[in-house]
Design an enzyme around this catalytic site. Structure first.
Site: not given
Length: 306
Positions: A137-139, A238
């Site tokens: 998953i993204d930062k 997103r």
């Protein structure tokens, strides 16, 4: 050494080869592809070409991808939020702001650094930089990740992702009041031609992407939603929520600049479920919303009552 063998289709006629290859696989940067071409490991119709070569229909491209140079990933003691662990798998709740795996120039402080200190047995399928990492998953997205502690577990978990049997449900706050209670976004995602660091809905060099969503709470200017992933493309939720006109609150890449005060997108991987590779039992875990997410949600609720 991996060998990639592909043919150029009509949609990529007259496209520069470095651009074509960097969009063909989102893991390949254009700089990396250009270096491969200069080193002669990319051949078109059995001939070396330059980076500005224009692709033609039915060009036969073969790439001999070299093995990655071994890098020393240092184990770092961290206070990891472990939700489950046995000899095969581990489930961890990643905090917002933490990168999942190291990359050249960013070799410390990642989840992998912490995992290496926590347990010495991680699968090696994804290489030295991503031991045990099955998905990411993204930062600035918080939430649950499954980690493989051996190669058999890794293969099983990847197969479940490919077969779309893993449960991945996210909570998000988006701009705008979504008028319908639920929906499905089925729109392919690929690299943005104008911004290599961003993804976008496109039919060019894209991959299938499906996101299901349902409204949890509706406010005047915002909506609290749950999104369920059917596929797992880079930045999928997103990109998809922006595509339908409801970008995530706090999203620095795909959202509006004027937004609520939260450090990064309001997105949390709250529910994760999968079949255990060894016992074949279905396991499901839930992590509560992080504090900053809860605070923003409270602020929205208060404003909606005025």
């Amino acid at each position: 050494m991996d060998i990639v063998d592909l043919r150029v289709t009509e949609e990529h006629k007259n496209e520069r080869i470095d651009k074509f290859l960097s969009t063909y696989n989102e893991e390949w940067s254009r700089t990396q592809v250009q270096q491969w071409i200069k080193e002669g490991i990319v051949k078109v119709n059995e001939t070396e070409v330059k980076t500005n070569y224009k692709c033609q229909i039915d060009d036969h491209i073969v790439i001999h991808i070299p093995e990655p140079e071994p890098l020393d990933v240092v184990a770092e003691e961290m206070d990891l939020d472990i939700y489950y662990e046995d000899e095969d798998v581990l489930v961890v709740n990643k905090p917002k702001g933490m990168v999942v795996h190291p990359a050249p120039g960013h070799m410390s402080g990642t989840l992998v650094n912490g995992l290496m200190a926590h347990c010495k047995d991680l699968s090696g399928i994804n290489g030295v930089l991503r031991p045990g990492i099955v998905h990411r998953i993204d930062k600035d997205t918080s939430g649950l990740l499954m980690v493989a502690k051996n190669d058999l577990a890794h293969e099983s978990l990847v197969d479940q992702l490919v077969n779309k049997t893993v449960t991945r449900r996210y909570k998000a706050i988006v701009h705008g009041s979504i008028p319908h209670d639920n929906g499905t976004i089925n729109a392919p995602i690929g690299r943005d031609k104008t911004d290599r660091q961003s993804m976008t809905v496109t039919n060019v060099s894209s991959k299938e992407a499906v996101t299901h969503f349902r409204v949890l709470e509706r406010f005047h200017d915002y909506t609290f939603v749950e999104c369920q992933l059917e596929t797992g493309r880079t930045h999928q939720i997103r990109v998809h929520m922006k595509y339908i006109g409801f970008p995530l609150v706090g999203d620095p890449k795909y959202g509006p600049k004027k937004t609520l005060q939260i450090n990064g997108q309001a997105l949390h991987a709250g529910i994760l479920g999968f079949i255990h590779p060894r016992t074949k039992e279905y396991l499901e875990f839930e992590a509560p919303l992080p504090n900053d997410f809860e605070e923003v949600l409270k602020e929205i609720r208060l404003k909606s009552q005025l």
